[in-house]
Design an enzyme around this catalytic site. Structure first.
Site, PDB file in Angstrom:
ATOM      1  N   SER A 272      36.187  69.873  80.818  1.00 46.84           N
ATOM      2  CA  SER A 272      35.826  70.715  79.668  1.00 46.84           C
ATOM      3  C   SER A 272      35.357  69.856  78.503  1.00 46.84           C
ATOM      4  O   SER A 272      36.062  68.950  78.073  1.00 46.84           O
ATOM      5  CB  SER A 272      37.035  71.534  79.215  1.00 46.84           C
ATOM      6  OG  SER A 272      37.396  72.411  80.246  1.00 46.84           O
TER       7      SER A 272
ATOM      8  N   GLU B 160      36.679  68.372  73.030  1.00 49.12           N
ATOM      9  CA  GLU B 160      37.854  67.869  73.755  1.00 49.12           C
ATOM     10  C   GLU B 160      37.548  66.441  74.233  1.00 49.12           C
ATOM     11  O   GLU B 160      38.399  65.560  74.212  1.00 49.12           O
ATOM     12  CB  GLU B 160      38.143  68.780  74.961  1.00 49.12           C
ATOM     13  CG  GLU B 160      39.292  68.248  75.815  1.00 49.12           C
ATOM     14  CD  GLU B 160      39.760  69.220  76.873  1.00 49.12           C
ATOM     15  OE1 GLU B 160      39.681  70.445  76.664  1.00 49.12           O
ATOM     16  OE2 GLU B 160      40.220  68.734  77.927  1.00 49.12           O
TER      17      GLU B 160
ATOM     18  N   ARG C  57      45.907  69.306  74.002  1.00 49.25           N
ATOM     19  CA  ARG C  57      45.032  68.149  74.251  1.00 49.25           C
ATOM     20  C   ARG C  57      45.110  67.092  73.140  1.00 49.25           C
ATOM     21  O   ARG C  57      44.112  66.497  72.758  1.00 49.25           O
ATOM     22  CB  ARG C  57      43.557  68.589  74.437  1.00 49.25           C
ATOM     23  CG  ARG C  57      43.356  69.619  75.506  1.00 49.25           C
ATOM     24  CD  ARG C  57      43.715  69.159  76.898  1.00 49.25           C
ATOM     25  NE  ARG C  57      43.691  70.295  77.795  1.00 49.25           N
ATOM     26  CZ  ARG C  57      44.797  70.970  78.168  1.00 49.25           C
ATOM     27  NH1 ARG C  57      45.999  70.587  77.759  1.00 49.25           N
ATOM     28  NH2 ARG C  57      44.704  71.996  78.956  1.00 49.25           N
TER      29      ARG C  57
HETATM   30  C1  LIG Z   1      36.321  67.438  86.968  1.00 45.55           C
HETATM   31  C2  LIG Z   1      37.263  67.275  85.788  1.00 45.55           C
HETATM   32  C3  LIG Z   1      38.245  68.209  85.582  1.00 45.55           C
HETATM   33  C4  LIG Z   1      39.131  68.091  84.496  1.00 45.55           C
HETATM   34  N1  LIG Z   1      40.093  69.026  84.309  1.00 45.55           N
HETATM   35  C5  LIG Z   1      40.974  68.887  83.304  1.00 45.55           C
HETATM   36  C6  LIG Z   1      42.021  69.851  83.123  1.00 45.55           C
HETATM   37  O1  LIG Z   1      42.157  70.810  83.870  1.00 45.55           O
HETATM   38  N2  LIG Z   1      42.874  69.665  82.091  1.00 45.55           N
HETATM   39  C7  LIG Z   1      42.781  68.595  81.241  1.00 45.55           C
HETATM   40  O2  LIG Z   1      43.615  68.477  80.340  1.00 45.55           O
HETATM   41  N3  LIG Z   1      41.800  67.690  81.375  1.00 45.55           N
HETATM   42  C8  LIG Z   1      40.901  67.793  82.387  1.00 45.55           C
HETATM   43  N4  LIG Z   1      39.902  66.869  82.536  1.00 45.55           N
HETATM   44  C9  LIG Z   1      39.743  65.801  81.508  1.00 45.55           C
HETATM   45  C10 LIG Z   1      40.477  64.477  81.826  1.00 45.55           C
HETATM   46  O3  LIG Z   1      40.594  64.281  83.221  1.00 45.55           O
HETATM   47  C11 LIG Z   1      41.848  64.399  81.170  1.00 45.55           C
HETATM   48  O4  LIG Z   1      41.772  64.458  79.758  1.00 45.55           O
HETATM   49  C12 LIG Z   1      42.598  63.084  81.556  1.00 45.55           C
HETATM   50  O5  LIG Z   1      43.930  63.188  81.119  1.00 45.55           O
HETATM   51  C13 LIG Z   1      41.982  61.829  80.970  1.00 45.55           C
HETATM   52  O6  LIG Z   1      42.589  60.728  81.613  1.00 45.55           O
HETATM   53  P1  LIG Z   1      41.864  59.336  81.772  1.00 45.55           P
HETATM   54  O7  LIG Z   1      42.840  58.392  82.375  1.00 45.55           O
HETATM   55  O8  LIG Z   1      40.585  59.486  82.503  1.00 45.55           O
HETATM   56  O9  LIG Z   1      41.615  58.964  80.254  1.00 45.55           O
HETATM   57  P2  LIG Z   1      40.250  58.443  79.577  1.00 45.55           P
HETATM   58  O10 LIG Z   1      39.214  59.503  79.692  1.00 45.55           O
HETATM   59  O11 LIG Z   1      39.916  57.105  80.088  1.00 45.55           O
HETATM   60  O12 LIG Z   1      40.724  58.353  78.059  1.00 45.55           O
HETATM   61  C14 LIG Z   1      40.966  59.529  77.313  1.00 45.55           C
HETATM   62  C15 LIG Z   1      41.674  59.142  76.015  1.00 45.55           C
HETATM   63  O13 LIG Z   1      42.982  58.685  76.327  1.00 45.55           O
HETATM   64  C16 LIG Z   1      43.179  57.366  75.821  1.00 45.55           C
HETATM   65  N5  LIG Z   1      44.003  56.613  76.769  1.00 45.55           N
HETATM   66  C17 LIG Z   1      43.807  56.464  78.101  1.00 45.55           C
HETATM   67  N6  LIG Z   1      44.786  55.706  78.637  1.00 45.55           N
HETATM   68  C18 LIG Z   1      45.612  55.370  77.614  1.00 45.55           C
HETATM   69  C19 LIG Z   1      46.814  54.588  77.520  1.00 45.55           C
HETATM   70  N7  LIG Z   1      47.364  53.981  78.586  1.00 45.55           N
HETATM   71  N8  LIG Z   1      47.398  54.463  76.293  1.00 45.55           N
HETATM   72  C20 LIG Z   1      46.845  55.041  75.192  1.00 45.55           C
HETATM   73  N9  LIG Z   1      45.721  55.799  75.217  1.00 45.55           N
HETATM   74  C21 LIG Z   1      45.111  55.955  76.426  1.00 45.55           C
HETATM   75  C22 LIG Z   1      41.784  56.766  75.694  1.00 45.55           C
HETATM   76  O14 LIG Z   1      41.740  55.708  74.756  1.00 45.55           O
HETATM   77  C23 LIG Z   1      40.990  57.996  75.280  1.00 45.55           C
HETATM   78  O15 LIG Z   1      41.103  58.214  73.891  1.00 45.55           O
HETATM   79  C24 LIG Z   1      39.004  66.974  83.613  1.00 45.55           C
HETATM   80  C25 LIG Z   1      38.010  66.015  83.839  1.00 45.55           C
HETATM   81  C26 LIG Z   1      37.154  66.159  84.914  1.00 45.55           C
HETATM   82  C27 LIG Z   1      36.104  65.107  85.147  1.00 45.55           C
END
Ligand SMILES: Cc1cc2nc3c(=O)[nH]c(=O)nc-3n(C[C@H](O)[C@H](O)[C@H](O)COP(=O)(O)OP(=O)(O)OC[C@H]3O[C@@H](n4cnc5c(N)ncnc54)[C@H](O)[C@@H]3O)c2cc1C
Length: 318
Positions: free
Chosen positions: A238, A308, A187
């Site tokens: 998580s 996380e 992560r």
């Molecule tokens: C129901 C649920 C289930 C989930 N299950 C999992 C799982 O099984 N495994 C897992 O790993 N995660 C899981 N997650 C967490 C999450 O979905 C992941 O971490 C996902 O990758 C975050 O993506 P996001 O686009 O929403 O990023 P955001 O939450 O919007 O951002 C997360 C971080 O990434 C950075 N970021 C986003 N886009 C960019 C970009 N283009 N360039 C640089 N930095 C960027 C942001 O600045 C921030 O620091 C879950 C979440 C939910 C709600």
């Protein structure tokens, strides 16, 4: 104390020749899966690389607090006013271009935009019969967020399939980094908005399989989520990372934390590492449960749980 006066940089930003839409005083509740957060002074739906290359140097020059979000599915946003610029990629950043090259090295490859939804990516892999990244079906984020967080599940993680990432620095220069030159771990990646690196798109190489097998794997991943996680309630997945050799959920459950309520937030009775918004939860409610969970797990197990979830807590300057 918040300062909601019109910032000095706003007029200059409004005069910058952008195709992208600027939204003022936008509620961030719609931009994260916890459905929590205050208003941002300015949110830009960045539609292309040209606009991004104007915005980042502008932010840097004016020392504006900024943040880039994907779908906010791993993010806790304070209920208070955010005084700067939130970058939200859209438009051409939602691209999906399979590489049809004949060489073996280009087989099963796709260029995916940073704003493409993980779920869409996983579904499109089914049609092509590409295996490996079925786990993305349960991750409600974007490809940019998946690379930044090295998202993973069911034993797989994003970096395993990444071949190359394209990103922009704060001067507006584009870079192409092969996977081998980048650091990834559980992560974590060094390509994070917080480090002044914005992922614009990424090349992935999938495993050769067939549509039936990929679809079957995908359905298994979905089934697992529905059984084990509170998938129909607002959450951020998580909250804590799993400590080496153990599970945060197990440590929390055995510390009696399941079901604990603070205001509108609750440690899910279904999965202890999920904090859900039962309606009207504030970021303070979530933070309070986070503190309680950390403290209780430390008392019971002498383990410090590491977050996380990312917290949009302080101004990030270019
Ligand atoms: C129901 C649920 C289930 C989930 N299950 C999992 C799982 O099984 N495994 C897992 O790993 N995660 C899981 N997650 C967490 C999450 O979905 C992941 O971490 C996902 O990758 C975050 O993506 P996001 O686009 O929403 O990023 P955001 O939450 O919007 O951002 C997360 C971080 O990434 C950075 N970021 C986003 N886009 C960019 C970009 N283009 N360039 C640089 N930095 C960027 C942001 O600045 C921030 O620091 C879950 C979440 C939910 C709600």
């Amino acid at each position: 104390m918040s300062n909601e006066r019109k910032p000095e940089w706003l007029e200059a930003l409004q005069k910058t020749p952008l195709t992208s839409r600027l939204r003022r005083k936008e509620s961030l509740k719609r931009f994260n899966t916890w459905r929590i957060g205050g208003n941002a002074e300015c949110l830009v739906d960045v539609v292309n690389v040209a606009d991004l290359s104007l915005l980042l140097p502008f932010i840097r020059k004016h020392r504006i607090p900024w943040f880039i979000l994907g779908k906010g599915s791993n993010l806790l946003i304070p209920d208070t006013y955010w005084p700067g610029i939130i970058l939200h990629l859209s438009g051409e950043f939602r691209g999906w271009e399979p590489l049809e090259g004949n060489s073996a090295s280009e087989k099963n490859e796709v260029v995916a935009g940073a704003a493409l939804a993980d779920v869409t990516f996983a579904q499109r892999c089914v049609t092509r019969g590409w295996g490996g990244m079925e786990f993305l079906i349960g991750i409600p984020g974007t490809i940019g967020g998946a690379v930044a967080m090295n998202a993973g599940a069911h034993g797989g993680e994003t970096a395993e399939f990444l071949k190359e990432a394209e990103w922009m620095d704060m001067e507006g220069n584009l870079h192409n980094s092969p996977r081998e030159s980048l650091e990834f771990c559980y992560r974590y990646s060094e390509l994070m908005g917080n480090y002044g690196r914005i992922i614009t798109r990424a090349v992935f190489q999938l495993r050769e399989s067939d549509p039936e097998t990929v679809e079957k794997n995908l359905l298994e991943c979905q089934q697992f989520r529905m059984e084990k996680q509170p998938y129909n309630q607002p959450s951020c997945g998580s909250v804590f990372k799993n400590p080496p050799g153990d599970y945060a959920a197990r440590l929390m459950e055995s510390s009696g934390l399941k079901g604990k309520i603070r205001g509108g937030a609750q440690i899910s009775p279904k999965h202890a590492n999920f904090i859900v918004n039962n309606g009207g939860a504030s970021s303070a409610d979530i933070l309070s449960l986070i503190d309680t969970a950390r403290e209780t797990v430390f008392i019971n197990h002498s383990i410090n749980l590491e977050l996380e979830v990312q917290i949009l807590q302080s101004a990030v300057y270019g």
